[in-house]
Design a protein around this motif. Structure first.
Motif, short mmCIF file in Angstrom:
data_model
loop_
_atom_site.label_atom_id
_atom_site.label_comp_id
_atom_site.label_asym_id
_atom_site.label_seq_id
_atom_site.Cartn_x
_atom_site.Cartn_y
_atom_site.Cartn_z
N VAL A 199 -26.65 119.21 55.60
CA VAL A 199 -25.21 119.42 55.37
C VAL A 199 -24.89 120.88 55.63
O VAL A 199 -25.56 121.76 55.08
N PRO A 200 -23.91 121.19 56.47
CA PRO A 200 -23.58 122.60 56.72
C PRO A 200 -23.26 123.35 55.44
O PRO A 200 -22.60 122.82 54.54
N ALA A 201 -23.75 124.58 55.32
CA ALA A 201 -23.52 125.39 54.12
C ALA A 201 -23.32 126.84 54.53
O ALA A 201 -24.13 127.40 55.28
N PRO A 202 -22.26 127.49 54.05
CA PRO A 202 -21.99 128.88 54.41
C PRO A 202 -22.64 129.87 53.46
O PRO A 202 -23.20 129.49 52.42
N VAL B 254 -23.18 139.20 48.66
CA VAL B 254 -23.39 137.94 49.38
C VAL B 254 -24.49 137.11 48.73
O VAL B 254 -25.47 137.65 48.22
N ILE B 255 -24.29 135.81 48.76
CA ILE B 255 -25.30 134.85 48.31
C ILE B 255 -25.61 133.96 49.51
O ILE B 255 -24.71 133.44 50.16
N PRO B 256 -26.88 133.77 49.85
CA PRO B 256 -27.24 132.97 51.02
C PRO B 256 -26.79 131.52 50.92
O PRO B 256 -26.44 131.03 49.83
N PRO B 257 -26.77 130.82 52.04
CA PRO B 257 -26.44 129.39 52.02
C PRO B 257 -27.36 128.63 51.06
O PRO B 257 -28.50 129.04 50.83
N THR B 258 -26.87 127.55 50.53
CA THR B 258 -27.53 126.57 49.65
C THR B 258 -27.49 126.91 48.17
O THR B 258 -27.61 126.02 47.34
N TYR B 259 -27.31 128.17 47.79
CA TYR B 259 -27.29 128.49 46.37
C TYR B 259 -26.05 127.92 45.69
O TYR B 259 -26.15 127.12 44.75
N ALA B 260 -24.88 128.38 46.14
CA ALA B 260 -23.64 128.02 45.46
C ALA B 260 -23.39 126.51 45.54
O ALA B 260 -23.32 125.93 46.61
N GLY B 261 -23.26 125.91 44.37
CA GLY B 261 -22.95 124.49 44.31
C GLY B 261 -24.06 123.58 44.79
O GLY B 261 -23.80 122.46 45.23
N ASN C 226 -28.54 131.72 64.82
CA ASN C 226 -27.42 131.73 63.87
C ASN C 226 -26.21 132.51 64.39
O ASN C 226 -25.29 132.80 63.64
N LYS C 227 -26.22 132.83 65.67
CA LYS C 227 -25.15 133.65 66.24
C LYS C 227 -23.77 133.06 65.97
O LYS C 227 -22.82 133.80 65.66
N ALA C 228 -23.65 131.75 66.07
CA ALA C 228 -22.34 131.11 65.89
C ALA C 228 -21.93 131.01 64.43
O ALA C 228 -20.75 130.79 64.13
N ASN C 229 -22.88 131.16 63.51
CA ASN C 229 -22.59 130.92 62.09
C ASN C 229 -22.72 132.16 61.20
O ASN C 229 -22.30 132.12 60.05
N ARG C 230 -23.27 133.25 61.72
CA ARG C 230 -23.64 134.37 60.84
C ARG C 230 -22.43 135.01 60.16
O ARG C 230 -22.60 135.68 59.13
N THR C 231 -21.23 134.82 60.69
CA THR C 231 -20.04 135.38 60.04
C THR C 231 -19.33 134.35 59.17
O THR C 231 -18.25 134.62 58.65
N TRP C 232 -19.96 133.17 59.00
CA TRP C 232 -19.35 132.12 58.18
C TRP C 232 -19.62 132.45 56.71
O TRP C 232 -20.69 132.20 56.18
N ILE C 233 -18.64 133.03 56.07
CA ILE C 233 -18.74 133.44 54.67
C ILE C 233 -17.51 132.93 53.93
O ILE C 233 -16.38 133.15 54.37
N GLU C 234 -17.73 132.27 52.82
CA GLU C 234 -16.63 131.78 52.00
C GLU C 234 -16.54 132.60 50.72
O GLU C 234 -17.54 132.79 50.03
N ASP C 235 -15.34 133.09 50.42
CA ASP C 235 -15.12 133.81 49.17
C ASP C 235 -15.03 132.81 48.04
O ASP C 235 -14.26 131.85 48.11
N ARG C 236 -15.80 133.03 46.98
CA ARG C 236 -15.86 132.05 45.90
C ARG C 236 -15.13 132.51 44.64
O ARG C 236 -14.30 131.80 44.11
N CYS C 237 -15.45 133.69 44.13
CA CYS C 237 -14.82 134.12 42.88
C CYS C 237 -14.96 135.62 42.70
O CYS C 237 -15.69 136.29 43.44
N GLU C 238 -14.25 136.15 41.70
CA GLU C 238 -14.30 137.57 41.39
C GLU C 238 -14.68 137.77 39.93
O GLU C 238 -14.34 136.95 39.07
#
Length: 311
Positions: free
Chosen positions: A74-77, A93-100, A245-257
């Motif tokens: 499953v894709p994960a940012p 930053v937190i790597p893919p797969t941790y959050a949720g 990962n060239k196409a995905n390396r800037t895929w970052i989702e803001d989660r919380c503050e």
């Protein structure tokens, strides 16, 4: 049976997921793939005992009629978290797969059950080495950094496994393979801050991996330089430099503050039961509430590193 399998794979594709189905008899092969590396000395004994002995290579009691193992990608940012410190805005930053992670696992497994249920099939949880399963099933290839890479996702993904009584129409099992690009690329090897990716063998020196150590609450080994840290937990060095990962390396989702007060509480090392409910909920959404002991140390090292103010 082929039509049911095809419909299921189309169901996955419609959601942007990818998957493979292998026979339940592959449990023995999967166990051998893990244990043989340990017996041959390729896997550090301490790492093996700590990280690789919780797997169960037996059909599930909850589904004794299981005939197959389903492995999904499953894709994960990456996830970005904002901390407020002394009037400054500090991103981490937190790597893919941790959050949720658990939420995604439950959601995907439930969706698989909903898809196969009307066809008369059930699913059950697994406790298996999902990376090895994904690679040997043909779903993924290993990178030189020993992460899984799936076509179209790179390594920005989460793996989810489940058992099913759906018969395996076409077993795709194979020997573990490494990406063709890795044979002539040393980008991740050069970028690894702890020398965990060696040139003398393919298997990662897991006992040297930064992620292994900064997930733990105990003191870090003295040979790890503070400058090696680049994430709130885990490490993104090998993934961010990887050409795959060239196409995905800037895929970052803001989660919380986290406010100034919340950041100060986190840095103080306060136990989770003493934190405000809203703050605990944030940590839970990041799947980090169980890492509360290691987070103050990790965050302190990030805060001490030179960085630009977030725009």
């Amino acid at each position: 049976m082929a039509s049911v399998t095809q419909e299921f794979l189309e169901f996955l594709d419609h959601r942007g997921w990818q998957g493979r189905i292998v026979g339940i008899d592959r449990l023995e092969d999967l166990a051998h793939a893990i244990r043989s590396r340990h017996y041959s000395g390729q896997i550090n004994s301490e790492f093996y005992e700590e990280m690789l002995t919780s797997f169960t290579f037996e059909p599930p009691e909850s589904l004794p009629s299981a005939q197959s193992i389903i492995i999904l990608a499953v894709p994960a940012p990456q996830t970005r978290v904002i901390f407020h410190v002394n009037g400054k805005v500090i991103p981490a930053v937190i790597p893919p797969t941790y959050a949720g992670y658990d939420i995604t696992t439950d959601r995907v497994r439930t969706a698989v059950g909903v898809s196969l249920g009307p066809k008369g099939y059930e699913v059950a949880k697994t406790a298996l080495p999902l990376k090895t399963l994904a690679v040997c099933s043909g779903l993924a290839d290993y990178g030189k950094n020993n992460l899984c890479y799936v076509r179209g996702m790179g390594s920005f993904l989460q793996l989810v496994g489940c058992y099913s009584d759906l018969p395996c129409a076409q077993d795709t099992w194979r020997e573990a393979t490494v990406m063709e690009r890795c044979k002539s690329c040393v980008a991740c090897q050069r970028k690894c801050p702890t020398g965990a990716i060696g040139s003398e063998r393919f298997l990662l020196h897991a006992e040297r991996c930064l992620t292994l150590h900064n997930e733990k609450p105990n003191d870090l080994p003295g040979w790890i330089d503070a400058s090696a840290h680049n994430c709130l937990i885990g490490c993104m060095r090998c993934q961010s430099i990887c050409p795959e990962n060239k196409a995905n390396r800037t895929w970052i989702e803001d989660r919380c503050e986290f406010s100034e007060e919340e950041t100060a509480l986190l840095l103080s090392g306060a136990p989770v039961e003493q934190l405000p409910t809203a703050m605990v909920q944030k940590l839970q959404s990041l799947a980090l509430s169980e890492d509360i002991v290691s987070l103050p140390r990790n965050l302190s090292m990030l805060l001490s590193a030179p960085r630009r103010r977030l725009q």
